[in-house]
Design a protein around this motif. Structure first.
Motif, PDB file in Angstrom:
ATOM      1  N   ALA A  72      45.804  30.642  37.252  1.00 43.97           N
ATOM      2  CA  ALA A  72      44.447  30.854  37.903  1.00 43.97           C
ATOM      3  C   ALA A  72      44.734  31.750  39.082  1.00 43.97           C
ATOM      4  O   ALA A  72      43.727  32.534  39.167  1.00 43.97           O
ATOM      5  CB  ALA A  72      43.682  29.589  38.598  1.00 43.97           C
ATOM      6  N   GLU A  73      45.845  31.664  39.687  1.00 46.59           N
ATOM      7  CA  GLU A  73      46.070  32.506  40.818  1.00 46.59           C
ATOM      8  C   GLU A  73      46.586  33.954  40.149  1.00 46.59           C
ATOM      9  O   GLU A  73      45.706  34.931  40.462  1.00 46.59           O
ATOM     10  CB  GLU A  73      47.318  32.207  41.645  1.00 46.59           C
ATOM     11  N   ALA A  74      47.145  33.929  39.037  1.00 48.89           N
ATOM     12  CA  ALA A  74      47.386  35.352  38.357  1.00 48.89           C
ATOM     13  C   ALA A  74      46.166  35.968  38.142  1.00 48.89           C
ATOM     14  O   ALA A  74      45.798  37.080  38.070  1.00 48.89           O
ATOM     15  CB  ALA A  74      48.333  35.053  37.357  1.00 48.89           C
ATOM     16  N   LEU A  75      45.467  35.032  37.237  1.00 43.21           N
ATOM     17  CA  LEU A  75      43.813  35.601  36.659  1.00 43.21           C
ATOM     18  C   LEU A  75      43.008  35.933  37.618  1.00 43.21           C
ATOM     19  O   LEU A  75      42.264  37.102  37.454  1.00 43.21           O
ATOM     20  CB  LEU A  75      43.373  34.573  35.689  1.00 43.21           C
ATOM     21  N   THR A  76      42.923  35.091  38.640  1.00 45.99           N
ATOM     22  CA  THR A  76      42.022  35.772  39.847  1.00 45.99           C
ATOM     23  C   THR A  76      42.363  36.927  40.508  1.00 45.99           C
ATOM     24  O   THR A  76      41.780  37.777  40.828  1.00 45.99           O
ATOM     25  CB  THR A  76      42.149  34.420  41.041  1.00 45.99           C
ATOM     26  N   ALA A  77      43.692  37.188  40.658  1.00 42.30           N
ATOM     27  CA  ALA A  77      44.243  38.604  41.138  1.00 42.30           C
ATOM     28  C   ALA A  77      43.965  39.629  39.980  1.00 42.30           C
ATOM     29  O   ALA A  77      43.642  40.728  40.727  1.00 42.30           O
ATOM     30  CB  ALA A  77      45.847  38.381  41.601  1.00 42.30           C
ATOM     31  N   LYS A  78      43.762  39.369  38.789  1.00 42.72           N
ATOM     32  CA  LYS A  78      43.476  40.221  37.910  1.00 42.72           C
ATOM     33  C   LYS A  78      42.065  40.728  38.100  1.00 42.72           C
ATOM     34  O   LYS A  78      41.733  41.840  37.687  1.00 42.72           O
ATOM     35  CB  LYS A  78      43.938  39.822  36.558  1.00 42.72           C
ATOM     36  N   PHE A  79      41.187  39.551  38.155  1.00 38.84           N
ATOM     37  CA  PHE A  79      39.800  39.913  38.059  1.00 38.84           C
ATOM     38  C   PHE A  79      39.195  40.229  39.342  1.00 38.84           C
ATOM     39  O   PHE A  79      38.000  40.542  39.415  1.00 38.84           O
ATOM     40  CB  PHE A  79      39.225  38.889  37.262  1.00 38.84           C
ATOM     41  N   THR A  80      39.883  39.922  40.386  1.00 39.86           N
ATOM     42  CA  THR A  80      39.282  40.542  41.764  1.00 39.86           C
ATOM     43  C   THR A  80      40.076  41.669  42.420  1.00 39.86           C
ATOM     44  O   THR A  80      41.229  42.014  42.025  1.00 39.86           O
ATOM     45  CB  THR A  80      39.308  39.236  42.802  1.00 39.86           C
ATOM     46  N   LYS A  81      39.555  42.139  43.577  1.00 34.69           N
ATOM     47  CA  LYS A  81      40.190  43.293  44.443  1.00 34.69           C
ATOM     48  C   LYS A  81      40.416  42.429  45.579  1.00 34.69           C
ATOM     49  O   LYS A  81      39.641  41.475  46.131  1.00 34.69           O
ATOM     50  CB  LYS A  81      39.337  44.386  44.512  1.00 34.69           C
ATOM     51  N   PRO A  82      41.318  42.915  46.380  1.00 33.48           N
ATOM     52  CA  PRO A  82      41.825  42.540  47.903  1.00 33.48           C
ATOM     53  C   PRO A  82      40.356  42.500  48.812  1.00 33.48           C
ATOM     54  O   PRO A  82      40.233  41.742  49.546  1.00 33.48           O
ATOM     55  CB  PRO A  82      42.713  43.306  48.485  1.00 33.48           C
TER      56      PRO A  82
END
Length: 168
Positions: A72-82
């Motif tokens: 979930a962390e990896a996918l969230t990082a992939k689908f969101t920006k800082p």
């Protein structure tokens, strides 16, 4: 810099946060599923729920941080920006965690509750979409907000103690 008060700040708080979420979710879904399939609630059903909750909780506390939390962390990082908002990141994290956990726990819950049987895979196909939607709503609207509220209150207390020790 102001630290985020709604999320854990260290591993100890992370364990508390995860334990709160896991416990509420396991209690809710184990109770819901058991009562749903029994069609009633009585002392035997309550006892069955009490027996199953610790087993399901242990399973959740192992597989969420080891597998689905990381995904979930990896996918969230992939689908969101800082620069994306806290709420958008949290919603993606909830979505991806619930997606994986509901898939696994629908299968494992049937396995733990009923043992291995020939309909286990057809049951999964039938019940997983319902479980996913129920848990997604519960996590988004009730469970996660409660856990974040606990974090905010805990951090408020910690911040007041830190200010008092500096001032005093």
């Amino acid at each position: 810099m102001q630290q985020e008060k709604r999320l854990p700040r260290n591993p100890k708080e992370g364990l508390l946060y995860g334990t709160l979420i896991s416990t509420m979710t396991v209690l809710f879904m184990t109770s819901f599923s058991t009562i749903y399939f029994a069609g009633t609630f009585n002392g035997d059903i309550a006892f069955s729920i009490l027996k199953m909750v610790p087993i399901m909780w242990i399973i959740v506390m192992i597989i969420e941080p080891a597998i689905f939390g990381r995904l979930a962390e990896a996918l969230t990082a992939k689908f969101t920006k800082p620069t994306d908002s806290f709420n958008s990141k949290i919603l993606f994290r909830i979505l991806f965690t619930v997606l994986g956990m509901s898939a696994a726990m629908t299968f494992l819950g049937d396995l733990v509750g009923n043992g291995y049987h020939t309909e286990i895979f057809s049951n999964w196909l039938q019940y997983w979409p319902r479980n996913f939607l129920i848990v997604l709503a519960a996590e988004s609207l009730v469970i996660q907000p409660i856990a974040r509220f606990v974090m905010v209150k805990m951090h408020d207390i910690q911040d007041k103690k830190a200010l008092a020790s500096i001032a005093g």
